[in-house]
Design a protein around this motif. Sequence first.
Motif, PDB file in Angstrom:
ATOM      1  N   UNK A 191      48.101 -44.600 -19.157  1.00 46.88           N
ATOM      2  CA  UNK A 191      48.317 -44.396 -16.875  1.00 46.88           C
ATOM      3  C   UNK A 191      47.325 -43.386 -16.961  1.00 46.88           C
ATOM      4  N   UNK A 192      46.642 -43.904 -16.115  1.00 46.31           N
ATOM      5  CA  UNK A 192      45.714 -42.698 -15.318  1.00 46.31           C
ATOM      6  C   UNK A 192      45.911 -41.968 -13.823  1.00 46.31           C
ATOM      7  N   UNK A 193      46.290 -41.076 -13.852  1.00 52.54           N
ATOM      8  CA  UNK A 193      47.202 -40.731 -12.570  1.00 52.54           C
ATOM      9  C   UNK A 193      45.858 -39.665 -11.985  1.00 52.54           C
ATOM     10  N   UNK A 200      47.000 -48.386 -16.773  1.00 55.13           N
ATOM     11  CA  UNK A 200      47.334 -48.883 -15.881  1.00 55.13           C
ATOM     12  C   UNK A 200      47.503 -47.474 -14.994  1.00 55.13           C
ATOM     13  N   UNK A 201      47.600 -47.291 -13.057  1.00 53.21           N
ATOM     14  CA  UNK A 201      47.849 -46.108 -12.449  1.00 53.21           C
ATOM     15  C   UNK A 201      48.584 -45.664 -11.424  1.00 53.21           C
ATOM     16  N   UNK A 202      49.155 -44.350 -11.600  1.00 53.74           N
ATOM     17  CA  UNK A 202      50.257 -44.064 -10.714  1.00 53.74           C
ATOM     18  C   UNK A 202      49.443 -42.926  -9.627  1.00 53.74           C
ATOM     19  N   UNK A 203      49.851 -43.240  -8.094  1.00 53.83           N
ATOM     20  CA  UNK A 203      49.149 -42.173  -7.425  1.00 53.83           C
ATOM     21  C   UNK A 203      50.418 -42.058  -6.287  1.00 53.83           C
ATOM     22  N   UNK A 204      50.198 -41.126  -5.232  1.00 55.63           N
ATOM     23  CA  UNK A 204      50.753 -41.820  -4.270  1.00 55.63           C
ATOM     24  C   UNK A 204      51.743 -39.711  -3.664  1.00 55.63           C
ATOM     25  N   UNK A 224      51.561 -58.556  -8.522  1.00 53.07           N
ATOM     26  CA  UNK A 224      50.811 -59.520  -7.458  1.00 53.07           C
ATOM     27  C   UNK A 224      49.137 -59.110  -8.706  1.00 53.07           C
ATOM     28  N   UNK A 225      48.847 -58.290  -8.451  1.00 54.64           N
ATOM     29  CA  UNK A 225      47.620 -57.417  -9.553  1.00 54.64           C
ATOM     30  C   UNK A 225      46.989 -57.333 -10.554  1.00 54.64           C
ATOM     31  N   UNK A 226      46.127 -57.984 -10.705  1.00 54.17           N
ATOM     32  CA  UNK A 226      45.259 -57.870 -12.249  1.00 54.17           C
ATOM     33  C   UNK A 226      46.095 -57.312 -13.597  1.00 54.17           C
ATOM     34  N   UNK A 227      46.323 -56.336 -12.566  1.00 53.21           N
ATOM     35  CA  UNK A 227      46.082 -55.167 -13.680  1.00 53.21           C
ATOM     36  C   UNK A 227      47.191 -53.602 -12.857  1.00 53.21           C
ATOM     37  N   UNK A 228      48.481 -53.251 -13.179  1.00 53.39           N
ATOM     38  CA  UNK A 228      49.307 -52.467 -12.716  1.00 53.39           C
ATOM     39  C   UNK A 228      48.577 -51.592 -12.095  1.00 53.39           C
ATOM     40  N   UNK A 229      49.488 -51.134 -10.797  1.00 55.91           N
ATOM     41  CA  UNK A 229      48.907 -50.142  -9.667  1.00 55.91           C
ATOM     42  C   UNK A 229      50.130 -49.813  -9.583  1.00 55.91           C
ATOM     43  N   UNK A 230      50.493 -48.517  -9.324  1.00 54.45           N
ATOM     44  CA  UNK A 230      51.560 -48.162  -8.262  1.00 54.45           C
ATOM     45  C   UNK A 230      51.328 -46.990  -7.879  1.00 54.45           C
ATOM     46  N   UNK A 231      52.318 -47.242  -6.473  1.00 53.38           N
ATOM     47  CA  UNK A 231      52.560 -45.889  -5.719  1.00 53.38           C
ATOM     48  C   UNK A 231      53.748 -45.345  -5.617  1.00 53.38           C
TER      49      UNK A 231
END
Length: 330
Positions: free
Chosen positions: A18-20, A120-124, A301-308
């Motif tokens: 996971x990338x931050x 995947x990516x997590x940001x926000x 719904x994205x082709x790869x997981x990204x979360x806010x």
Amino acid sequence: MALMEEIKAKARANIKTIVLPEGEEIRTIKAAEIIVKEGLANLIMLGDEEKIMSIAKENGVSLEGVKIINPKKSEKLEFYANQLYEIRKNKGMTPEKALETVKDEMYFGTMMVKMKDADGMVSGAIHSTGDLLRPAMQIIKTAPGVSIASSFFIMEVPNPNFGDNGLFIFADCAVNPNPTAEELASIAVASAMNAKNLCGMEPRVAMLSFSTKGSAKHELVDKVIEATRIAKEMAPDLMIDGELQLDAAIVPKVAELKAPGSQVAGKANVLIFPDLQSGNIGYKLVQRLANAEAIGPICQGFAAPVNDLSRGCSVEDIVNVVAITAVQAQ
């Protein structure tokens, strides 16, 4: 929350990367230490390495096992820029603009996911939802067969008589202001899949309205009726019913009166709100008045997981969302 322990166990069973992008943010730095120690994911943090390590040292945080990348100095900068140019050239992107764009951590992180250098990516924590969704929609895009990206909250209420032993999925409470019937159906099916795969629930999906089975006539009700029909066509094996008022969806006695014979009414655990206003108000009401735990918004719904993340998120929130993202990536 017992569910989070189950999700963390799933994350540990199949480790993902996971990338931050917010690597210089203190809560993210503190969360990174916990994530690595608990074995929830392999982590990549973006930012200036010297600055990140300095903040970590000042706060007594160990980042051993965490990979740190400065997008501006990365050996993959030009490669990502070229790829971004190819993806967006029909939208007016130039090679020069692409090179400047991928120096931004949010775009660099999104390109990492697109190029499968991260799962995947997590940001926000310090960026808005739009800052996350914009590059995700431009670069990662929706999964095949999915018409719209959306979001959901995992809600746990103290009363185990509701939902799935107190557990619910609420959608869409953060992304789409006024989905069409087709989009609402897609949100319903995606939410049901996440209820099943992420939360281990047998989804019972209620398409919510201010009407139950024709008790009111209005074009807003018609949209929910049409969305229910489309969702049933998309996923005939799922238990989906609508249109249902909230009380008919979750209270058995009310369901007996308003929607007798329904597989969903009175025992729904996936609540699909007709628009963003009702969804956002609904989850906040339950969170505050019922003292419910709310995890999310979680993107789908994205082709790869990204979360806010919420900009008011805690260190624990970041840890939890990284674990969820890791499981979604499986």
